[in-house]
Scaffold this active site. Structure first.
Site, short mmCIF file in Angstrom:
data_model
loop_
_atom_site.label_atom_id
_atom_site.label_comp_id
_atom_site.label_asym_id
_atom_site.label_seq_id
_atom_site.Cartn_x
_atom_site.Cartn_y
_atom_site.Cartn_z
N LYS A 187 -4.81 2.15 8.32
CA LYS A 187 -5.97 1.54 8.97
C LYS A 187 -5.76 0.02 9.04
O LYS A 187 -5.01 -0.54 8.24
CB LYS A 187 -7.26 1.90 8.23
N ILE A 230 0.83 -1.20 0.00
CA ILE A 230 0.00 0.00 0.00
C ILE A 230 0.87 1.26 0.00
O ILE A 230 0.52 2.27 -0.63
CB ILE A 230 -0.98 0.00 1.20
N HIS A 252 1.24 -1.47 14.84
CA HIS A 252 0.86 -0.06 14.77
C HIS A 252 1.08 0.66 16.09
O HIS A 252 1.60 1.78 16.13
CB HIS A 252 -0.61 0.07 14.35
#
Length: 335
Positions: free
Chosen positions: A99, A16, A81
């Protein structure tokens, strides 16, 4: 900050980041990608050379120690994260975290608090919300053209089941379809309705072939006023990426609702009064828009449209959905 642009560091070489977020930042007005780090220097160097990034580091710690980095983007697997957001905050870096923000709302709260203490910006990377068509969608709703909202349905599915080593299929890494794509319709419903859900009921297919993560889930999120989001999300199903907002007098249909590729249209449809009209929106890079919103906050103090509390609240809804799916029961949220 005295710099005219935010100097970004990227922690990890995830797909990503390479495909979408780094090019988006590089096209932004406010930012430049100054460094990238990987767990190995060779991979970091190869990625840096391919994407014209000046610096490459063989560890995340080295990047955080670089005084010339202002902000970091974190595209690491979900279970990392929290650690790297907190470490980045403690190093004085602003944080844009992929996310879902965390494994659960408690982790997201810790991350938000660490960034608050350090005086740095923290935001979750839901790029779709920065696209101007969502402002246009909200304008249609406010105009009354489709009447009062009665229901929302969102779908985000794809089939990647054969990729056995994918981090999405590892429980301990925060794998599963709700974490990966279900977060989008959950976020979208909260964004459109501008309130938080009261309860969740979700049924899921937990695949023994994929470490028992939820490879498909179908759910209901209850909001006040009898309004609900129905959604389905999956990583072992034919691809869909849609949103429908149903009103008393009409509806809004959004194809390519969350991820938009250059060969797709950013349009949406309004069906009301016996007619279906297309609302055209020029193609824009929503990753670039996200980077510029973040950059304006860092450089000029412009408020972020979606801050830490939004990330925490979305994780509360995700927590309820996952608990419901795992325990096969309706879960009320503590509002």
């Amino acid at each position: 900050m005295r710099e005219s642009k935010v100097r970004w560091g990227v922690i990890g070489c995830a797909g990503i980041a390479v495909r979408s977020v780094i090019p988006g930042i590089q096209q932004s007005v406010t930012g430049t990608v100054a460094a990238i780090a990987s767990r190995g220097l060779d991979k970091a160097r190869e990625t840096a050379e391919r994407l014209n990034i000046p610096k490459a580091y063989g560890s995340y710690e080295e990047l955080l120690a670089d005084s010339e980095i202002d902000a970091v983007y974190i595209p690491l697997p979900n279970h990392l994260h929290k650690e790297w957001t907190i470490r980045a905050a403690e190093a004085g870096k602003h944080v844009l975290c992929e996310k879902p923000a965390a494994i659960d709302a408690a982790e997201a709260e810790e991350m938000a608090e660490a960034c608050r203490r350090a005086g740095v910006t923290f935001a979750e990377a839901f790029m779709y919300r920065y696209h101007p068509r969502y402002a246009a969608i909200k304008a249609v709703i406010r105009s009354g053209e489709i009447g009062e909202i009665r229901a929302i349905h969102g779908a985000f599915t794809f089939n990647n089941a054969k990729d056995a080593d994918n981090v999405r299929f590892k429980q301990w890494m925060g794998g599963g379809s709700i974490y990966d794509v279900g977060v989008y319709p959950i976020s979208a419903a909260r964004f459109i309705l501008e309130r938080e859900p009261e309860a969740a009921a979700v049924h899921a297919f937990f695949s023994p072939e994929h470490d028992h993560v939820d490879m498909m889930a179908s759910g209901l999120l209850e909001f006040t006023g009898g309004v609900a989001l129905t959604f389905d999300c999956g990583m072992w199903a034919a691809g869909r990426n849609t949103l429908e907002i149903l009103g008393t007098e009409g509806r809004i249909e959004v194809p390519s609702a969350y991820v938009v590729h250059e060969n797709e249209q950013d349009h949406f449809y309004v069906v009301a009064g016996g007619e279906k009209r297309e609302v055209e929106v020029p193609y824009v890079n929503q990753y670039t828009l996200q980077a510029d919103a973040f950059g304006r906050n860092v450089l000029h103090g412009e408020p972020m449209p979606f801050g830490p509390s939004d990330a925490v609240n979305n994780m509360r809804a995700v927590d309820a959905c996952l608990t419901s799916a795992r325990e096969r029961r309706r879960v009320e949220l503590n509002l």
